[in-house]
Design a protein around this motif. Structure first.
Motif, PDB file in Angstrom:
ATOM      1  N   GLN A  84      17.134  11.560  -7.335  1.00  0.00           N
ATOM      2  CA  GLN A  84      17.565  10.223  -6.922  1.00  0.00           C
ATOM      3  C   GLN A  84      16.482   9.169  -7.120  1.00  0.00           C
ATOM      4  O   GLN A  84      16.355   8.241  -6.356  1.00  0.00           O
ATOM      5  CB  GLN A  84      18.005  10.233  -5.445  1.00  0.00           C
ATOM      6  N   GLY A  85      15.693   9.322  -8.152  1.00  0.00           N
ATOM      7  CA  GLY A  85      14.626   8.377  -8.416  1.00  0.00           C
ATOM      8  C   GLY A  85      13.304   9.090  -8.473  1.00  0.00           C
ATOM      9  O   GLY A  85      13.067  10.054  -7.738  1.00  0.00           O
ATOM     10  N   GLY A  86      12.402   8.619  -9.315  1.00  0.00           N
ATOM     11  CA  GLY A  86      11.172   9.347  -9.577  1.00  0.00           C
ATOM     12  C   GLY A  86      10.065   9.147  -8.568  1.00  0.00           C
ATOM     13  O   GLY A  86       9.026   9.806  -8.648  1.00  0.00           O
ATOM     14  N   THR A  87      10.248   8.252  -7.598  1.00  0.00           N
ATOM     15  CA  THR A  87       9.218   7.987  -6.596  1.00  0.00           C
ATOM     16  C   THR A  87       9.869   7.964  -5.221  1.00  0.00           C
ATOM     17  O   THR A  87      11.027   7.570  -5.078  1.00  0.00           O
ATOM     18  CB  THR A  87       8.520   6.642  -6.871  1.00  0.00           C
ATOM     19  N   VAL A  88       9.114   8.391  -4.203  1.00  0.00           N
ATOM     20  CA  VAL A  88       9.626   8.428  -2.835  1.00  0.00           C
ATOM     21  C   VAL A  88       8.752   7.562  -1.954  1.00  0.00           C
ATOM     22  O   VAL A  88       7.517   7.635  -2.028  1.00  0.00           O
ATOM     23  CB  VAL A  88       9.650   9.868  -2.278  1.00  0.00           C
ATOM     24  N   ALA A  89       9.386   6.743  -1.118  1.00  0.00           N
ATOM     25  CA  ALA A  89       8.672   5.922  -0.138  1.00  0.00           C
ATOM     26  C   ALA A  89       9.022   6.423   1.257  1.00  0.00           C
ATOM     27  O   ALA A  89      10.186   6.694   1.555  1.00  0.00           O
ATOM     28  CB  ALA A  89       9.069   4.458  -0.292  1.00  0.00           C
ATOM     29  N   LEU A  90       8.009   6.552   2.122  1.00  0.00           N
ATOM     30  CA  LEU A  90       8.207   7.059   3.475  1.00  0.00           C
ATOM     31  C   LEU A  90       7.591   6.092   4.480  1.00  0.00           C
ATOM     32  O   LEU A  90       6.515   5.538   4.247  1.00  0.00           O
ATOM     33  CB  LEU A  90       7.557   8.432   3.657  1.00  0.00           C
ATOM     34  N   ARG A  91       8.288   5.922   5.616  1.00  0.00           N
ATOM     35  CA  ARG A  91       7.769   5.055   6.676  1.00  0.00           C
ATOM     36  C   ARG A  91       8.024   5.701   8.030  1.00  0.00           C
ATOM     37  O   ARG A  91       9.088   6.274   8.279  1.00  0.00           O
ATOM     38  CB  ARG A  91       8.412   3.673   6.612  1.00  0.00           C
ATOM     39  N   ASP A  92       7.034   5.609   8.888  1.00  0.00           N
ATOM     40  CA  ASP A  92       7.130   6.091  10.272  1.00  0.00           C
ATOM     41  C   ASP A  92       7.264   4.864  11.163  1.00  0.00           C
ATOM     42  O   ASP A  92       6.308   4.123  11.355  1.00  0.00           O
ATOM     43  CB  ASP A  92       5.869   6.891  10.608  1.00  0.00           C
TER      44      ASP A  92
END
Length: 587
Positions: free
Chosen positions: A86-94
Motif C-alpha cells: 500500500q505504498g513504499g513508505t510508512v509513517a507512524l505517529r504516537d
C-alpha cells in the motif's frame, strides 16, 4: 569577623551547590519519567541492565531503513514500492505518548516500483528516500504526518543493469551541501558471472576491473540539485564492493561506512577454501572513508583473523598471499564474514550513559550463506568512541532478534535487525526487515553506576552460536550427511536457497513447492546448468537477481543434486537420471 564572613559565604555556596545538584537530579528523573514504559519482556531483546525496550509497531511491512523526525514521527522505507504494501513508505505517529504507534499510514507511489529500497533520512525539511535506481525527496509539512505528494528526483542511476546486485542507494549528507551515494559492484571479484572462463566459475577476475569505472565506490553529489546522474557527481572513494550502512560523522567531519565483504569462496574455489573458511571469511569492514580511500576490491579482501589484506583467488590468491595488499587501507574493525552490516548510527543524544556518546551502533542483518555452519549475526553491536577515535573493540548491545540459537536457516529467524535511528529524546530505534517490527530502546537506569558489570553480562552473548566463531568439527551441520545429492546441494545451493529450501525471503527464491522444481525437469536442469539472469516469478513473488552457471558439475552430480531437490523440496517421488541431464545438456 573576616573569618566569620568567609564561613557564611562557604555555607551559602554549599547550599547553592546542593540545591543545583538536587535540581539536576530531579530534572534527570523528570526526563526519565517522561519516557514510556518498556515492554514486560523487553521487546523480546537482551540489552544491558538499565535499558528498557518496547515494540513501537509490530508489522509495518518489509522494513528497511528508518528515520525519526524532531517531533517523534517515524518514517520507514519498505523493501518495495507497493508490492501489496500500500505504498513504499510508512509513517507512524504516537498521539497518546505511550510509546506505541497509534497512527500508521502508507504513502508513496513512485517510479522504480519493483526495486529494493534502502535509504531514508531527513534534511532541511525534506524527507529523502531511495530505491535501487533513484534518490527522491518530498517536502515535510509542519504539523502533518505525511509529506507533500510532490516527489522530486535528486539522483537517477542511468546505467544498464542486467541484475540487481548491490545497487541500492543509501545516502549520507555532510553539512556543506554534499550527498554521498555508493554504487555497489555486480560481482564477487569482477568476474563475468554468466560466461566464466575455463569451464569453472570464478577462475579469473578482469584486470584492470572495468566495474570500477562506475561501480564499487562512493560518489559525491549536490544534496539539492534535481535530476542528477552519476556523471554529475565525482568519485569520492573506491574499492568498496557493497555498502548499505553509511553516515557522516559531524563531530569529526568525516564519512564512515560498513562494507559487505565478498561471498562464494568455497563454492567457487573448493580446492582452496574449506567450508569453514568460506563461512567466516572475508571480513565485513567498518571503515573511515576520506577522499581517495581505496579498500582494494576486487583484487583483495580483508582477513580479520590475519589482520591483513589477502589477494583474491580470482587474481592468483591462495588464501595466504598478501602480494601488494599492504598498500590498501585496512578497516577500523574487521567483523566475521557474512554478518551483513546494513546500517550504522553515531549516537549524539544525552539519554544514554556518557560512554555511548559519539560511539557507533551497527545493525547486523544476519548471514544467509554460512552453510554448512549455522547462520550468524542478527544483532546490534556498539563501538565506543575513545580519546578521539573509534575503539578496535566492539560490544554486543542488543541481541535476541532471531528468537533462536543456533540459527540453521535464515527463514527460521523471527526478526532481522535492519535500520537504526535516533529519536529527539535520545532513544534508539531499530527496524526489522521480516515483518516490520520497530523497537525503541531507552535508558532508565543510573548513569553514574553504569559500567563494567552491565557490559560483562552482554559480553557473554559472544559465546552464543550467532556470534561466536564456529567450531570446525562440532558446528558442521553436514558432518553426518550421507546422501550424495544433499552434500552437493549443501556446497553449491545452500548459500542462497538455504538448507530448508526456503531461500532468504529477499534476494533468493524458495525451492519448496516451487514451480521451477515440481514442473518440467528440463526447465530445472537448464536453470541449474545455464544459470538465470533477470526478472522471474516464483510462487507469485518477483525476483530479480543472478544465478551463475553450474555447468562445471558433472552430469552424475547434477542428477544426484536435482533428485535431492525434487524429492526434498517438491515431494516428487521420481528421480532425475543422468540420461535426462545429458539429453538437455546436448541440446
Amino acid at each position: 569577623m573576616r573569618s566569620f564572613f568567609y564561613k557564611q559565604k562557604w555555607r551559602l555556596t554549599q547550599r547553592y551547590l546542593c540545591f543545583g545538584l538536587i535540581v539536576m537530579l530531579f530534572s534527570g528523573a523528570q526526563k526519565q519519567d517522561l519516557l514510556p514504559k518498556g515492554d514486560p519482556d523487553n521487546g523480546g531483546l537482551a540489552t544491558p541492565e538499565g535499558f528498557e525496550t518496547l515494540v513501537v509497531a509490530d508489522s509495518t511491512g518489509l522494513a528497511r531503513h528508518i528515520v525519526v523526525n524532531e517531533n517523534g514521527d517515524i518514517y520507514i522505507k519498505l523493501r518495495y514500492f507497493g508490492k501489496g504494501q500500500q505504498g513504499g513508505t510508512v509513517a507512524l505517529r504516537d498521539t497518546n505518548r505511550d510509546g506505541k504507534a497509534d497512527i500508521i499510514k502508507n504513502f508513496g507511489n513512485y517510479p522504480d516500483q519493483s526495486s529494493l529500497a534502502n535509504g531514508i533520512t531527513i534534511r532541511n525539511g525534506y524527507l529523502y528516500f531511495s530505491s535501487s535506481l533513484f534518490v527522491y525527496r518530498s517536502k515535510l509539512i509542519p504539523g502533518q504526518l505525511l509529506p507533500d505528494s510532490t516527489v522530486e528526483v535528486i539522483l537517477k542511476d542511468d546505467h544498464e543493469h542486467g541484475t540487481h546486485w548491490h545497487i541500492t542507494k543509501p545516502m549520507a549528507f555532510d553539512d556543506k551541501g554534499n550527498m554521498y551515494v555508493p554504487f555497489g559492484a555486480p560481482s564477487d571479484a569482477c568476474q563475468d558471472m554468466l560466461n566464466l572462463p575455463g569451464g569453472k566459475p570464478g577462475r579469473s577476475g578482469l584486470n584492470p576491473c572495468p566495474d570500477l569505472e562506475k561501480h564499487g565506490g562512493i560518489w559525491k553529489f549536490s544534496a539539492d540539485k534535481l535530476n542528477q546522474t552519476q556523471a554529475d557527481g565525482s568519485l569520492f572513494a573506491t574499492g568498496l564492493r557493497s555498502i548499505l550502512g553509511m553516515r557522516w560523522n559531524y563531530a569529526e567531519q568525516n564519512l564512515y561506512a560498513v562494507v559487505h565483504g565478498r561471498d562464494n569462496l568455497r563454492r567457487l574455489f573448493p580446492d582452496i577454501y574449506s567450508s569453514w573458511q568460506s563461512a567466516v571469511l572475508p571480513a565485513e569492514e567498518f571503515v573511515k572513508v576520506t577522499q581517495g580511500t581505496n579498500l582494494g576490491w576486487p583484487y583483495y579482501y580483508f582477513d580479520q583473523m590475519k589482520g591483513k589484506k589477502i589477494l583474491n583467488p580470482e587474481y592468483g590468491g591462495d588464501g595466504k598471499k598478501e602480494a601488494e595488499g599492504a598498500k590498501y587501507q585496512n578497516p577500523i574493525i574487521g567483523f566475521p564474514g557474512h554478518w551483513a552490516p546494513n546500517d550504522m548510527l553515531f549516537y549524539t543524544g544525552n539519554q544514554f550513559p556518557e560512554r555511548y556518546k559519539n560511539g557507533a551502533f551497527i545493525a547486523f542483518h544476519g548471514s544467509t550463506n554460512r552453510a554448512p555452519y549455522p547462520q550468524a549475526g542478527y544483532f546490534v553491536c556498539f563501538v565506543p568512541w575513545v580519546n578521539g577515535k573509534f575503539s578496535e573493540k566492539w560490544e554486543v548491545f542488543a541481541d535476541g532478534f532471531a528468537g533462536m540459537d543456533p540459527i540453521i536457516n535464515v527463514s527460521d529467524a523471527k526478526a532481522r535487525p535492519m535500520g537504526l535511528a535516533q529519536g529527539p529524546d535520545g532513544s534508539l530505534y531499530i527496524s526489522d526487515s521480516k515483518k516490520g517490527k520497530i523497537w525503541r530502546v531507552m535508558f532508565k537506569g543510573n548513569k553514574q553506576s553504569f559500567g563494567a558489570s552491565q557490559l560483562a553480562a552482554m559480553e557473554k552473548h559472544k559465546l552464543l552460536g550467532n556470534i561466536r566463531t564456529p567450531d570446525v568439527v562440532k558446528d558442521n551441520l553436514d558432518k553426518d550427511t550421507k546422501l550424495a545429492g544433499e552434500k552437493i546441494y549443501s556446497t553449491y545451493c545452500t548459500p542462497c536457497h538455504q538448507s530448508n529450501g526456503l531461500g532468504d525471503g529477499s534476494r533468493f527464491p524458495p525451492l519448496v513447492n516451487s514451480e521451477w522444481v515440481t514442473e518440467d525437469k528440463r526447465k530445472l536442469i537448464q536453470a541449474v546448468a545455464n544459470g538465470l539472469e533477470g526478472p522471474i516469478e516464483v510462487l507469485g513473488k518477483p525476483y530479480n537477481d543472478l544465478m551463475p552457471k553450474h555447468d562445471f558439475i558433472t552430469p552424475e552430480e547434477m542428477a544426484q543434486l536435482l533428485t535431492y531437490v525434487r524429492q526434498q523440496f517438491g515431494n516428487m517421488p521420481d528421480r532425475v537420471s543422468v540420461e535426462e541431464v545429458n539429453r538437455v545438456l546436448k541440446k
